[in-house]
Design a protein around this motif. Structure first.
Motif, PDB file in Angstrom:
ATOM      1  N   ALA A  22       0.864  -1.131   0.066  1.00 11.10           N
ATOM      2  CA  ALA A  22      -0.005   0.050   0.110  1.00 11.10           C
ATOM      3  C   ALA A  22       0.873   1.259   0.069  1.00 11.10           C
ATOM      4  O   ALA A  22       0.595   2.171  -0.811  1.00 11.10           O
ATOM      5  CB  ALA A  22      -0.831   0.050   1.288  1.00 11.10           C
ATOM      6  N   LEU A  23       1.909   1.240   0.937  1.00  9.06           N
ATOM      7  CA  LEU A  23       2.806   2.493   0.874  1.00  9.06           C
ATOM      8  C   LEU A  23       3.704   2.678  -0.263  1.00  9.06           C
ATOM      9  O   LEU A  23       3.908   3.946  -0.634  1.00  9.06           O
ATOM     10  CB  LEU A  23       3.591   2.326   2.092  1.00  9.06           C
ATOM     11  N   SER A  24       3.948   1.549  -0.915  1.00  5.76           N
ATOM     12  CA  SER A  24       4.733   1.611  -2.353  1.00  5.76           C
ATOM     13  C   SER A  24       3.844   2.469  -3.369  1.00  5.76           C
ATOM     14  O   SER A  24       4.568   2.980  -4.200  1.00  5.76           O
ATOM     15  CB  SER A  24       5.132   0.298  -2.827  1.00  5.76           C
ATOM     16  N   ARG A  25       2.559   2.587  -3.119  1.00  3.17           N
ATOM     17  CA  ARG A  25       1.942   3.593  -4.309  1.00  3.17           C
ATOM     18  C   ARG A  25       2.108   4.642  -4.039  1.00  3.17           C
ATOM     19  O   ARG A  25       1.425   5.696  -4.809  1.00  3.17           O
ATOM     20  CB  ARG A  25       0.459   3.248  -4.282  1.00  3.17           C
ATOM     21  N   HIS A  26       2.898   5.104  -2.753  1.00  2.00           N
ATOM     22  CA  HIS A  26       2.860   6.632  -2.531  1.00  2.00           C
ATOM     23  C   HIS A  26       4.338   7.194  -2.081  1.00  2.00           C
ATOM     24  O   HIS A  26       4.437   8.062  -1.927  1.00  2.00           O
ATOM     25  CB  HIS A  26       2.105   6.726  -1.189  1.00  2.00           C
ATOM     26  N   GLY A  27       5.282   6.116  -2.260  1.00  3.64           N
ATOM     27  CA  GLY A  27       6.657   6.625  -2.074  1.00  3.64           C
ATOM     28  C   GLY A  27       7.572   5.556  -2.103  1.00  3.64           C
ATOM     29  O   GLY A  27       7.072   4.212  -2.493  1.00  3.64           O
ATOM     30  N   ASP A  28       8.659   5.667  -1.672  1.00  3.88           N
ATOM     31  CA  ASP A  28       9.850   4.672  -1.595  1.00  3.88           C
ATOM     32  C   ASP A  28       9.620   3.860  -0.216  1.00  3.88           C
ATOM     33  O   ASP A  28       9.671   4.618   0.973  1.00  3.88           O
ATOM     34  CB  ASP A  28      11.280   5.366  -1.590  1.00  3.88           C
TER      35      ASP A  28
END
Length: 247
Positions: A22-28
């Protein structure tokens, strides 16, 4: 944005994979998590031996230590750039009320907070949790809130999500921590050698699960979001202790 992800269930847990995705869709995203389940490790640091950092085929890093070790090692030794946020989870089971004192999930987020980084602990409140996608959607909603209004300084949030399909989630609710009854008694047993051993018993029922608590929110279909603080000073007792000491 740069995210550091950890947990207390181990780097192989499905919850951490759902969170990292989920976080990878918003950053590194960098994952640094314990090599095995360290549930209940609280805020312990390993000080009696060196730590090993290894990389799994998934690209996740794992450490032979506690959740607190993982975040501390990552921020102070592994990462070239400080993360913008630390996320811990998605935990298998709730971390509400008094559970937060013992929780390794909350401890990993707490270490990020103590190091000056906005941090969030995320738990899926089910006995055998299934709907990690619901918790992942809650995480993405929190990120949207950060975009609209960035957090001012470090903040520590404890999030518990009911284990329901996304369409059944009623929303997010700001809550306070509830309270549990005392834990159930330890369970006495014998090992194969005939020695007496003890298992820590299950948690007790909720004592304070009134409206406004994390227990109430989750039981009623809401994801609870509880801001936490680390100052343990009992300020209302300061004057009494001064009088008791005669100072």
């Amino acid at each position: 944005m740069r995210f550091l992800v950890s947990n207390d269930d181990g780097y192989f847990a499905p919850g951490i994979a759902a969170l990292a995705e989920a976080l990878s869709r918003h950053g590194d995203v960098t994952v640094v998590a314990p090599e095995r389940d360290r549930s209940g490790a609280s805020n312990s640091l390993t000080l009696d031996r060196p730590l090993n950092l290894r990389r799994a085929p998934s690209g996740y890093h794992y450490v032979n230590g506690t959740p607190t070790d993982c975040v501390h090692l990552a921020v102070t030794g592994l990462l070239e750039n400080r993360p913008d946020m630390v996320f811990s989870g998605i935990n298998h089971g709730p971390n509400m009320g008094d559970d937060t004192i013992y929780s390794g999930t909350v401890a990993a987020a707490t270490e990020g907070f103590l190091l000056g980084i906005p941090s969030v602990a995320v738990s899926l409140a089910g006995r055998n949790p299934q709907h990690f996608d619901t918790a992942a959607l809650v995480v993405e909603h929190l990120l949207e809130c950060c975009r609209r209004q960035p957090l001012t300084g470090p903040q520590l949030l404890n999030v518990n999500v009911p284990d329901v399909p996304p369409e059944a989630l009623r929303g997010l609710m700001t809550t306070r921590l509830g309270r549990r009854h005392h834990a159930e008694p330890v369970i006495k047993a014998s090992n194969p050698r005939g020695d007496t051993v003890y298992w820590v018993g299950p948690v007790g029922a909720a004592q304070d699960a009134t409206e406004g608590t994390d227990f109430w929110a989750v039981a009623n279909g809401y994801a609870s979001v509880t801001p936490l603080m680390i100052d343990l000073t009992a300020r209302d007792q300061l004057d009494g202790v001064r009088t008791w000491l005669g100072s």
